[in-house]
Write a protein that holds these residues in place. Structure first.
Motif, PDB file in Angstrom:
ATOM      1  N   GLY A 162       3.713  -0.927  13.626  1.00 27.24           N
ATOM      2  CA  GLY A 162       3.691  -2.260  13.036  1.00 27.24           C
ATOM      3  C   GLY A 162       2.299  -2.762  12.688  1.00 27.24           C
ATOM      4  O   GLY A 162       2.093  -3.975  12.510  1.00 27.24           O
ATOM      5  N   PHE A 163       1.331  -1.854  12.565  1.00 31.27           N
ATOM      6  CA  PHE A 163      -0.028  -2.284  12.241  1.00 31.27           C
ATOM      7  C   PHE A 163      -0.123  -2.848  10.823  1.00 31.27           C
ATOM      8  O   PHE A 163      -0.948  -3.709  10.549  1.00 31.27           O
ATOM      9  N   ASP A 164       0.717  -2.323   9.916  1.00 32.09           N
ATOM     10  CA  ASP A 164       0.679  -2.862   8.555  1.00 32.09           C
ATOM     11  C   ASP A 164       1.108  -4.325   8.546  1.00 32.09           C
ATOM     12  O   ASP A 164       0.450  -5.181   7.939  1.00 32.09           O
ATOM     13  N   ILE A 202       0.868  -1.169   0.000  1.00 33.45           N
ATOM     14  CA  ILE A 202       0.000   0.000   0.000  1.00 33.45           C
ATOM     15  C   ILE A 202       0.909   1.224   0.000  1.00 33.45           C
ATOM     16  O   ILE A 202       1.762   1.372   0.880  1.00 33.45           O
ATOM     17  N   SER A 203       0.744   2.079  -0.962  1.00 34.59           N
ATOM     18  CA  SER A 203       1.539   3.305  -1.019  1.00 34.59           C
ATOM     19  C   SER A 203       0.609   4.492  -0.878  1.00 34.59           C
ATOM     20  O   SER A 203      -0.489   4.512  -1.453  1.00 34.59           O
ATOM     21  N   THR A 204       1.029   5.472  -0.094  1.00 35.22           N
ATOM     22  CA  THR A 204       0.181   6.624   0.169  1.00 35.22           C
ATOM     23  C   THR A 204       1.055   7.851   0.359  1.00 35.22           C
ATOM     24  O   THR A 204       2.282   7.795   0.225  1.00 35.22           O
ATOM     25  N   ALA A 205       0.415   8.971   0.672  1.00 34.78           N
ATOM     26  CA  ALA A 205       1.146  10.209   0.915  1.00 34.78           C
ATOM     27  C   ALA A 205       0.512  10.937   2.087  1.00 34.78           C
ATOM     28  O   ALA A 205      -0.631  10.685   2.450  1.00 34.78           O
ATOM     29  N   ARG A 206       1.284  11.821   2.661  1.00 29.62           N
ATOM     30  CA  ARG A 206       0.742  12.715   3.674  1.00 29.62           C
ATOM     31  C   ARG A 206       1.119  14.138   3.302  1.00 29.62           C
ATOM     32  O   ARG A 206       2.199  14.392   2.770  1.00 29.62           O
ATOM     33  N   LEU A 207       0.203  15.038   3.548  1.00 32.25           N
ATOM     34  CA  LEU A 207       0.447  16.447   3.280  1.00 32.25           C
ATOM     35  C   LEU A 207       1.098  17.039   4.512  1.00 32.25           C
ATOM     36  O   LEU A 207       0.522  17.011   5.599  1.00 32.25           O
ATOM     37  N   LEU A 211      -5.646  -1.932   5.768  1.00 33.11           N
ATOM     38  CA  LEU A 211      -5.377  -0.503   5.867  1.00 33.11           C
ATOM     39  C   LEU A 211      -6.430   0.187   6.719  1.00 33.11           C
ATOM     40  O   LEU A 211      -6.115   1.005   7.585  1.00 33.11           O
ATOM     41  N   PHE A 212      -7.670  -0.180   6.494  1.00 35.24           N
ATOM     42  CA  PHE A 212      -8.742   0.463   7.248  1.00 35.24           C
ATOM     43  C   PHE A 212      -8.709   0.052   8.715  1.00 35.24           C
ATOM     44  O   PHE A 212      -8.874   0.888   9.607  1.00 35.24           O
ATOM     45  N   PHE A 241       0.016  -6.277   5.297  1.00 36.52           N
ATOM     46  CA  PHE A 241       0.398  -5.463   4.147  1.00 36.52           C
ATOM     47  C   PHE A 241       1.608  -4.623   4.533  1.00 36.52           C
ATOM     48  O   PHE A 241       2.049  -4.630   5.689  1.00 36.52           O
ATOM     49  N   GLU A 242       2.157  -3.947   3.571  1.00 39.10           N
ATOM     50  CA  GLU A 242       3.297  -3.065   3.812  1.00 39.10           C
ATOM     51  C   GLU A 242       2.932  -1.678   3.312  1.00 39.10           C
ATOM     52  O   GLU A 242       2.457  -1.523   2.184  1.00 39.10           O
TER      53      GLU A 242
END
Length: 329
Positions: free
Chosen positions: A59-61, A38-43, A248-249, A66-67
Motif C-alpha cells: 500500500g505504499f502507492d 504510475i505504470s511500469t513493468a517488471r522483467l 514512487l521514489f 499515486f496508483e
C-alpha cells in the motif's frame, strides 16, 4: 543538438503522448484519476520483479498519493520497447539503455539509483576462469540489457575486444534467467546472469559456478561503482504529476527498507505476488550478490555519469547524453 535529433524527439514525444492517453483510457477514470497513475513493468525472474509488486501489496502507492500498475514482460526487447511505445510511463532502466533511448529522442529522465550491478559470468567448465578464457567459446548473454553493457565494458577493457568479437559464437538470452540453462544443457560454455534468476540455478545441484563478479570487476577496472538499473520516467509524468514521481521514489526506498529490516517476512509477501521462490531470493541477498541502492541523484549522479563515460569511451554507447537526462527530486 542537431535539428534531426530535435525532430525525432518531437515525433517520439507525440507518439508517447498518444500512447499514454490510450493507456489511461483503458485504465478508466477521468483526467484527475489518471494524473496519479504510475505504470511500469517488471522483467520476470529479474531484480525488477522485487520492487513494484511490494509497492502495491504494502500500500505504499496509496500512502504516497499515486496508483501503480505493473505489467510483466518476459524479454528485454519487449520490456524496453513497450516503455518507448508508451504502454507504461516509468521503468527500471539499465543506464546504457536509458542513455541510448534518450539520445534517440525518447523524452525520459533518470530520477535516481535503483540497484547496483549484480551480474556474474557463470560456467560449468573448470578450465574457464577469466574473461581471456572466453576467446573462441560460445557465450550466452542478454543482449540489450543493462547487465550486458556493464559486463561488455569490462571485457573490452581487459581484452581490447567486445564480447561478440571475443566469442566464437553468441546466444542471445531473452531475459535474466535465459543464460544459465544454455550453459547447463551444453549449448554454451559461459553465460551472464543476474539476481534473483542466478540464484535459482546456483541453489540447484548442477555444477554451475559463478566465476566472475562483474560488479567487483568493474569497480577494480574503473575505480567507480556500476549500476544495473536506475529509475527512469517519461518527462510528461514529471511535468504533470511531480508528486507521483516523488512518491514512487519514496515508496521504492520503503521497499528497500523492508528487505533490510525484515527479509523473511518481505520474501514471504513477495513470493505470493511473483514467480520467485523464497530460496533463490534468500540466496541472492544472503550471498551479497544483490544489493539495492534507492538513493537520489545527489548521491549517485557522479557514479552514473562515470559509468556512461566509460560506456562511451569503450563504444558501448555512441554518445554521452546531455545533463537533461537527469532530474533531481
Amino acid at each position: 543538438m542537431s535539428n534531426k535529433l530535435l525532430n525525432r524527439r518531437e515525433i517520439l514525444a507525440g507518439i508517447g503522448s498518444l500512447s499514454a492517453a490510450s493507456v489511461a483510457g483503458c485504465l478508466g477514470g477521468d483526467d484527475s484519476d489518471s494524473g496519479a497513475q504510475i505504470s511500469t513493468a517488471r522483467l520476470s525472474a529479474g531484480a525488477t520483479s522485487l520492487i513494484a509488486p511490494l509497492i502495491s501489496t504494502e500500500g505504499f502507492d496509496e500512502e504516497y498519493g499515486f496508483e501503480i500498475e505493473t505489467l510483466v514482460r518476459d524479454s528485454i526487447s519487449a520490456y524496453y520497447g513497450d516503455f518507448v511505445g508508451g504502454t507504461y510511463n516509468t521503468l527500471p532502466f539499465g543506464p546504457s539503455a536509458a542513455a541510448s533511448r534518450f539520445n534517440e529522442g525518447v523524452e525520459l529522465s533518470i530520477i535516481g539509483g535503483f540497484t547496483y550491478s549484480s551480474m556474474w559470468w557463470v560456467t560449468n567448465d573448470p578450465s574457464i576462469q577469466s574473461v581471456e578464457d572466453f576467446e573462441g567459446e560460445t557465450l550466452a548473454v542478454p543482449f540489450g540489457s543493462g547487465s550486458f553493457a556493464v559486463a561488455d565494458a569490462a571485457v573490452r577493457e581487459v581484452t581490447g575486444s567486445s564480447v561478440e568479437e571475443l566469442a566464437g559464437e553468441t546466444i542471445n538470452a531473452p531475459g535474466p534467467g535465459g543464460s544459465p540453462p544454455e550453459v547447463v544443457t551444453g549449448n554454451a560454455s559461459v553465460g551472464l546472469s543476474w539476481e534473483p534468476a542466478l540464484s535459482s540455478f546456483v541453489v540447484q545441484d548442477n555444477d554451475l559456478e559463478p566465476i566472475i563478479n562483474v560488479r567487483e570487476q568493474y569497480r577494480n577496472l574503473f575505480d567507480s561503482e556500476s549500476f544495473h538499473l536506475v529509475w527512469a520516467v517519461k518527462n510528461e509524468v514529471i511535468e504533470n504529476n511531480p508528486d507521483a514521481v516523488e512518491g514512487l521514489f519514496q515508496a521504492s526506498q520503503d521497499v528497500a527498507s523492508l528487505y533490510n529490516d525484515d527479509l523473511d517476512a518481505t520474501i514471504d509477501t513477495l513470493v505470493g505476488e511473483t514467480s520467485n521462490s523464497p530460496e533463490q531470493i534468500r540466496e541472492a541477498f544472503g550471498s551479497s550478490r544483490l544489493e539495492f541502492s534507492m538513493d537520489s541523484l545527489n548521491v549517485h549522479q557522479e557514479a552514473i555519469e562515470s559509468q556512461l563515460n566509460v560506456f562511451n569511451e569503450l563504444d558501448v554507447i555512441d554518445e554521452i547524453p546531455s545533463d537533461d537526462i537527469y532530474h533531481e527530486l
